[in-house]
Motif scaffolding. Structure first.
Motif, PDB file in Angstrom:
ATOM      1  N   MET A   1      12.065 -24.463  -3.177  1.00  0.00           N
ATOM      2  CA  MET A   1      12.737 -23.568  -4.167  1.00  0.00           C
ATOM      3  C   MET A   1      14.344 -23.581  -3.846  1.00  0.00           C
ATOM      4  O   MET A   1      14.855 -23.832  -2.915  1.00  0.00           O
ATOM      5  CB  MET A   1      12.423 -22.252  -4.067  1.00  0.00           C
ATOM      6  CG  MET A   1      10.908 -21.957  -4.600  1.00  0.00           C
ATOM      7  SD  MET A   1      10.453 -20.022  -4.636  1.00  0.00           S
ATOM      8  CE  MET A   1      10.642 -19.604  -3.042  1.00  0.00           C
ATOM      9  N   LYS A   2      14.970 -23.256  -5.082  1.00  0.00           N
ATOM     10  CA  LYS A   2      16.423 -23.424  -5.142  1.00  0.00           C
ATOM     11  C   LYS A   2      16.630 -21.683  -5.019  1.00  0.00           C
ATOM     12  O   LYS A   2      16.455 -21.033  -5.700  1.00  0.00           O
ATOM     13  CB  LYS A   2      17.055 -23.870  -6.450  1.00  0.00           C
ATOM     14  CG  LYS A   2      18.472 -23.708  -6.348  1.00  0.00           C
ATOM     15  CD  LYS A   2      19.141 -24.378  -7.703  1.00  0.00           C
ATOM     16  CE  LYS A   2      20.811 -24.039  -7.903  1.00  0.00           C
ATOM     17  NZ  LYS A   2      21.262 -24.517  -9.092  1.00  0.00           N
ATOM     18  N   ILE A   3      17.586 -21.550  -4.042  1.00  0.00           N
ATOM     19  CA  ILE A   3      17.728 -20.026  -3.589  1.00  0.00           C
ATOM     20  C   ILE A   3      19.208 -19.766  -3.457  1.00  0.00           C
ATOM     21  O   ILE A   3      19.962 -20.656  -2.625  1.00  0.00           O
ATOM     22  CB  ILE A   3      16.740 -19.708  -2.368  1.00  0.00           C
ATOM     23  CG1 ILE A   3      15.517 -19.789  -2.630  1.00  0.00           C
ATOM     24  CG2 ILE A   3      17.222 -18.057  -2.020  1.00  0.00           C
ATOM     25  CD1 ILE A   3      14.591 -19.948  -1.122  1.00  0.00           C
ATOM     26  N   ILE A   4      19.946 -18.700  -4.003  1.00  0.00           N
ATOM     27  CA  ILE A   4      21.223 -18.212  -3.961  1.00  0.00           C
ATOM     28  C   ILE A   4      21.174 -17.250  -2.887  1.00  0.00           C
ATOM     29  O   ILE A   4      20.233 -16.048  -3.214  1.00  0.00           O
ATOM     30  CB  ILE A   4      21.720 -17.888  -5.252  1.00  0.00           C
ATOM     31  CG1 ILE A   4      21.515 -19.184  -6.154  1.00  0.00           C
ATOM     32  CG2 ILE A   4      23.232 -17.578  -4.926  1.00  0.00           C
ATOM     33  CD1 ILE A   4      22.018 -20.305  -5.849  1.00  0.00           C
ATOM     34  N   VAL A   5      22.119 -17.260  -1.999  1.00  0.00           N
ATOM     35  CA  VAL A   5      22.427 -16.271  -0.975  1.00  0.00           C
ATOM     36  C   VAL A   5      23.470 -15.703  -0.902  1.00  0.00           C
ATOM     37  O   VAL A   5      24.514 -16.440  -0.736  1.00  0.00           O
ATOM     38  CB  VAL A   5      22.016 -16.737   0.597  1.00  0.00           C
ATOM     39  CG1 VAL A   5      22.261 -15.842   1.663  1.00  0.00           C
ATOM     40  CG2 VAL A   5      20.437 -17.194   0.757  1.00  0.00           C
ATOM     41  N   THR A   6      23.853 -14.372  -1.092  1.00  0.00           N
ATOM     42  CA  THR A   6      24.845 -13.825  -1.265  1.00  0.00           C
ATOM     43  C   THR A   6      25.357 -13.234   0.244  1.00  0.00           C
ATOM     44  O   THR A   6      24.161 -13.087   0.991  1.00  0.00           O
ATOM     45  CB  THR A   6      25.391 -12.723  -2.190  1.00  0.00           C
ATOM     46  OG1 THR A   6      24.162 -11.573  -1.871  1.00  0.00           O
ATOM     47  CG2 THR A   6      24.687 -13.195  -3.635  1.00  0.00           C
ATOM     48  N   GLY A   7      26.611 -12.640   0.581  1.00  0.00           N
ATOM     49  CA  GLY A   7      26.701 -12.072   2.009  1.00  0.00           C
ATOM     50  C   GLY A   7      27.218 -13.068   2.848  1.00  0.00           C
ATOM     51  O   GLY A   7      27.383 -12.723   4.057  1.00  0.00           O
ATOM     52  N   SER A   8      27.625 -14.461   2.482  1.00  0.00           N
ATOM     53  CA  SER A   8      28.313 -15.369   3.374  1.00  0.00           C
ATOM     54  C   SER A   8      27.687 -15.620   4.466  1.00  0.00           C
ATOM     55  O   SER A   8      26.279 -15.764   4.289  1.00  0.00           O
ATOM     56  CB  SER A   8      29.898 -14.796   3.601  1.00  0.00           C
ATOM     57  OG  SER A   8      30.587 -16.108   4.320  1.00  0.00           O
ATOM     58  N   LEU A   9      28.017 -15.629   5.734  1.00  0.00           N
ATOM     59  CA  LEU A   9      27.310 -15.755   6.885  1.00  0.00           C
ATOM     60  C   LEU A   9      27.343 -14.521   7.538  1.00  0.00           C
ATOM     61  O   LEU A   9      27.682 -14.568   8.891  1.00  0.00           O
ATOM     62  CB  LEU A   9      27.606 -17.213   7.654  1.00  0.00           C
ATOM     63  CG  LEU A   9      27.617 -18.533   7.031  1.00  0.00           C
ATOM     64  CD1 LEU A   9      28.271 -19.526   8.063  1.00  0.00           C
ATOM     65  CD2 LEU A   9      26.207 -18.783   6.627  1.00  0.00           C
ATOM     66  N   GLY A  10      26.982 -13.517   7.121  1.00  0.00           N
ATOM     67  CA  GLY A  10      26.915 -12.233   7.661  1.00  0.00           C
ATOM     68  C   GLY A  10      25.565 -11.819   8.657  1.00  0.00           C
ATOM     69  O   GLY A  10      24.799 -12.764   8.815  1.00  0.00           O
ATOM     70  N   ASN A  11      25.420 -10.637   8.920  1.00  0.00           N
ATOM     71  CA  ASN A  11      24.574 -10.541  10.149  1.00  0.00           C
ATOM     72  C   ASN A  11      23.175 -10.740   9.300  1.00  0.00           C
ATOM     73  O   ASN A  11      22.127 -11.025  10.294  1.00  0.00           O
ATOM     74  CB  ASN A  11      24.638  -8.934  10.582  1.00  0.00           C
ATOM     75  CG  ASN A  11      25.769  -8.618  11.207  1.00  0.00           C
ATOM     76  OD1 ASN A  11      25.928  -9.133  12.568  1.00  0.00           O
ATOM     77  ND2 ASN A  11      26.699  -8.084  10.850  1.00  0.00           N
ATOM     78  N   ILE A  12      23.015 -10.472   7.935  1.00  0.00           N
ATOM     79  CA  ILE A  12      21.469 -10.827   7.545  1.00  0.00           C
ATOM     80  C   ILE A  12      21.589 -11.986   6.964  1.00  0.00           C
ATOM     81  O   ILE A  12      20.737 -13.036   7.183  1.00  0.00           O
ATOM     82  CB  ILE A  12      21.147  -9.790   6.552  1.00  0.00           C
ATOM     83  CG1 ILE A  12      21.242  -8.471   7.209  1.00  0.00           C
ATOM     84  CG2 ILE A  12      20.027 -10.067   5.623  1.00  0.00           C
ATOM     85  CD1 ILE A  12      21.105  -7.249   6.192  1.00  0.00           C
ATOM     86  N   GLU A  14      23.140 -14.889   7.527  1.00  0.00           N
ATOM     87  CA  GLU A  14      23.126 -16.119   8.261  1.00  0.00           C
ATOM     88  C   GLU A  14      21.534 -16.424   8.809  1.00  0.00           C
ATOM     89  O   GLU A  14      21.422 -17.565   8.673  1.00  0.00           O
ATOM     90  CB  GLU A  14      24.030 -16.185   9.456  1.00  0.00           C
ATOM     91  CG  GLU A  14      24.001 -17.325  10.393  1.00  0.00           C
ATOM     92  CD  GLU A  14      25.163 -17.446  11.405  1.00  0.00           C
ATOM     93  OE1 GLU A  14      25.494 -18.488  11.895  1.00  0.00           O
ATOM     94  OE2 GLU A  14      25.946 -16.421  11.544  1.00  0.00           O
ATOM     95  N   PRO A  15      20.969 -15.620   9.347  1.00  0.00           N
ATOM     96  CA  PRO A  15      19.505 -15.844   9.980  1.00  0.00           C
ATOM     97  C   PRO A  15      18.557 -16.000   8.614  1.00  0.00           C
ATOM     98  O   PRO A  15      17.798 -16.889   8.647  1.00  0.00           O
ATOM     99  CB  PRO A  15      19.185 -14.786  10.640  1.00  0.00           C
ATOM    100  CG  PRO A  15      20.263 -13.591  10.209  1.00  0.00           C
ATOM    101  CD  PRO A  15      21.693 -14.185   9.931  1.00  0.00           C
ATOM    102  N   LEU A  16      18.981 -15.614   7.487  1.00  0.00           N
ATOM    103  CA  LEU A  16      18.124 -15.867   6.470  1.00  0.00           C
ATOM    104  C   LEU A  16      18.248 -17.119   5.960  1.00  0.00           C
ATOM    105  O   LEU A  16      17.207 -17.664   5.615  1.00  0.00           O
ATOM    106  CB  LEU A  16      18.515 -14.750   5.271  1.00  0.00           C
ATOM    107  CG  LEU A  16      17.908 -15.012   4.044  1.00  0.00           C
ATOM    108  CD1 LEU A  16      16.319 -14.934   4.066  1.00  0.00           C
ATOM    109  CD2 LEU A  16      18.513 -13.980   2.931  1.00  0.00           C
TER     110      LEU A  16
END
Length: 299
Positions: A1-12, A14-16
């Motif tokens: 799937m094509k997934i957009i992740v917000t929050g840059s490489l923050g605590n959640i 990045e591991p996500l």
């Protein structure tokens, strides 16, 4: 799937991002920092550099995605910005997400909300999570939304370090032996990754927690980890807590929000809906975080 992740490489985020890439998904990470581009790409993700204030940028980035993971993110320094209304600023980001979702046509959203989002008032700074959930619920019915409601983050305990060092104590406007839930960002990321691959169906809420533990037991666990077995958690009055935060330079309105949030923790109001929809607890326990806490303490 094509997934957009917000929050840059923050605590959640990045591991996500790492977990989603490991599972073979095509991930785009939104960051406001161009300096993060190389690090994002090193994970195997695509970097989209822009701000949460730019609705057109968000809409273009969201367009064509199977799932968007959306979170409001202001850095910790914003607590001390006397020109910023913390609740208003975060609510505006949520409004921008709503507009971008409408413009992009994306249909599946995972939103990082919070414990306390069921409360219109009495939840202090968490009010913005209620506000944003209400805004997103105004989206058309064919937009499915999963509201993730994590509890208090372990890493917020890093704020205890100054008074532990200066007074050998943790001071909050609640305390005692009543257990309350806490969570690791790693467990939050794991739950979100799981929810991304499950079917989306209308509007859903899921709480996320790692362990339930009392203030007194937190003091004992952290104290043992840092070599201070006599460390105490001391409950102070709301007024004392407020004055201490303002004295440290915090925006008075934000400080008042923190005090109100903590009061709702102490009297249990913050956890009423959580108690009715308790999740299976995650894998990362306080004793695991205590190792990280000790390393930060001794730096």
């Amino acid at each position: 799937m094509k997934i957009i992740v917000t929050g840059s490489l923050g605590n959640i985020s990045e591991p996500l991002t790492k977990e989603l890439i490991r599972k073979g998904h095509a991930v785009t990470v939104i960051s406001s920092s161009f300096e993060r581009k190389t690090a994002i790409e090193a994970l195997g993700a695509k970097a989209a550099i822009g701000t949460m204030e730019d609705i057109d940028f968000l809409a273009e980035t969201f367009r064509g995605a199977d799932v968007v993971y959306a979170m409001e993110a202001l850095n910790a320094g914003s607590f001390f910005n006397h020109d910023l209304d913390f609740i208003e600023a975060n609510t505006k980001i949520g409004s921008n997400y709503k507009s971008a979702i409408e413009k992009s046509g994306v249909k599946n959203i995972i939103h990082l909300s919070s414990i306390g989002a069921h409360m219109k008032e009495g939840n202090g700074i968490l009010t913005f999570h209620y506000n944003v959930e209400q805004l997103l619920n105004e989206l058309p019915e064919d937009v499915s939304i999963k509201f993730m409601r994590p509890v208090g983050f372990y890493y917020n305990m890093f704020a205890f370090i100054p008074t532990i060092k200066s007074q050998n104590a943790i001071f909050q406007n609640y305390g005692g032996n009543n257990k309350e839930p806490w969570v690791s960002p790693l467990d939050i990321a794991a739950v979100i990754a799981e929810e991304i691959e499950k079917p989306f169906n209308g509007r859903e809420v899921r709480y996320i927690a790692s362990e339930e533990i009392s203030p007194d037991d937190i003091a004992a666990t952290l104290g043992k980890a840092i070599g201070k077995p006599d460390l105490k958690w001391i409950a102070v009055t709301d007024e004392e807590m407020l004055n201490g935060m303002i004295g440290a330079g915090m925006n008075p309105k934000t400080a008042k929000g923190f005090v109100e949030m903590n009061a709702a923790r102490g009297n249990g109001l913050l956890y009423e809906d959580y108690r009715q929809h308790k999740p299976v607890l995650g894998n990362v326990k306080l004793k695991d975080f205590a190792e990280q806490f000790a390393a930060a303490y001794h730096q």
